[in-house]
Design an enzyme around this catalytic site. Sequence first.
Site, PDB file in Angstrom:
ATOM      1  NE  ARG A 116      -3.319   1.329  -0.513  1.00  0.00           N
ATOM      2  CZ  ARG A 116      -3.269   0.895  -1.918  1.00  0.00           C
ATOM      3  NH1 ARG A 116      -3.051   2.097  -2.887  1.00  0.00           N
ATOM      4  NH2 ARG A 116      -3.781  -0.220  -2.639  1.00  0.00           N
ATOM      5  CE  LYS A 151      -1.661  28.802  -5.348  1.00  0.00           C
ATOM      6  NZ  LYS A 151      -2.411  29.082  -6.228  1.00  0.00           N
ATOM      7  CE  LYS A 183       2.326  35.355  -5.097  1.00  0.00           C
ATOM      8  NZ  LYS A 183       1.761  34.377  -4.680  1.00  0.00           N
ATOM      9  CD  GLU A 213       0.928  39.044  -7.663  1.00  0.00           C
ATOM     10  OE1 GLU A 213       1.178  37.968  -7.194  1.00  0.00           O
ATOM     11  OE2 GLU A 213       0.676  40.047  -6.260  1.00  0.00           O
ATOM     12  CG  ASP A 235      -2.084  37.644  -9.577  1.00  0.00           C
ATOM     13  OD1 ASP A 235      -2.170  36.457  -9.984  1.00  0.00           O
ATOM     14  OD2 ASP A 235      -2.841  38.693  -8.768  1.00  0.00           O
TER      15      ASP A 235
END
Length: 298
Positions: A116, A151, A183, A213, A235
Site C-alpha cells: 500500500r 501549492k 507580491k 508581481e 497576475d
Amino acid sequence: MSKHASFLGFQGEISGYVAGMQPEIVQLIDMALREDIGSGDVTSEYFVPSERQARAYMLVKETGVVAGLEVAELVFKTVDPELEVRMMSEDGARVAAGTRVMEIRGSARSLLTAERTALNFAQRLSGVASKTQLFVEACEGTDAVVLDTRKTTPGWRLLEKMAVSKGGGGNHRMGLYDRAMVKDNHLVAESGGLQAGIDRLKKEKPEVEVELEADTLDQVDAFLKLQGVDYILLDNMSNESLRQAVAMRGADGPKLEASGGVNLSTIGEIAKTGVDFISVGAVTHSAVALDMSLEFVD
C-alpha cells in the site's frame, strides 16, 4: 539492484536506506511506513507463512504518465532489502491501461507489507505527472513553459516537483529561499523602495533571482524600468493585457510569467499571448491519483 537516480540523490545501489539519499525523502518514506505498519503487519504475520515466496506486478489501470516508480522501489527495498525489483517502465513514460510497470519478487510477507505504501507514492506522483502533461499538451505550438507552484502537499514538495518535470512541466522556485518573489502583500509591507531592495539582494546573494508581481500594465511599465529584475509575474490579467505586456517587454526584458485563472480550457489561449511561463497550481494541488494496483501471480 537498481542503479542510482540523480533527482533523489542516490549514491550507490539501493539496499534499505541509501547512504547519501536526500534526507527529506528518507524521512518521508520512513514516516509513511511507520504510520502504516505501526507495531507490525498482523495480517501477514498470522496468515502468510514466513517461508512463502511470491511474485507481483505493479499494474497501471488507466492511461497516464507514470512517476514515482523509483520511490516505490525504495519502499519495497526499505521493507526488505532482499526483494528483487525489475523496472518494466520508467518515470515520465506515458502508458496505457493494463500496463505492467514493475515486477517484484521475494518474501510474500514483505511484498504485502510494502504494497500500500509503495502504491500510494506511485499513484500520487503519477497523478501529478499525468495532470501536468494535460496542461503541457494544451500549450503545444507555443514556447510557453508550464510551471508548478508552492501549492504542494506538505513534505512532498521534492517529489511532486519531480513528478511535474516527468509530466513535461518546469519547476518554479523550490521555496522561499531560492527566488525573491515580491507580491502585492510584500509591496504593502516594504519600505525604502523596490530598487534598493533589489540592489541589496543582488549584492549579498547574487545567485538569487528576483520576480515582481504586477496586477496592472502600469506596474509592468514601472517594473521594466528597474534594474536586476529577472521575472515579472502577470497576475490575473486578460489575454489582451498579456499580449500588451509582451510587447512592452520587447526582446531583452525580464521573462514574463502568467498566473491566475489558468485551467485546461484557458491555458491554450494564454500560451498564445507570447508569455514565457504559465504557472499552474492545479498540477499539484488538484491532481487525482492515477489508478494502480499490485497484481500477485502464481
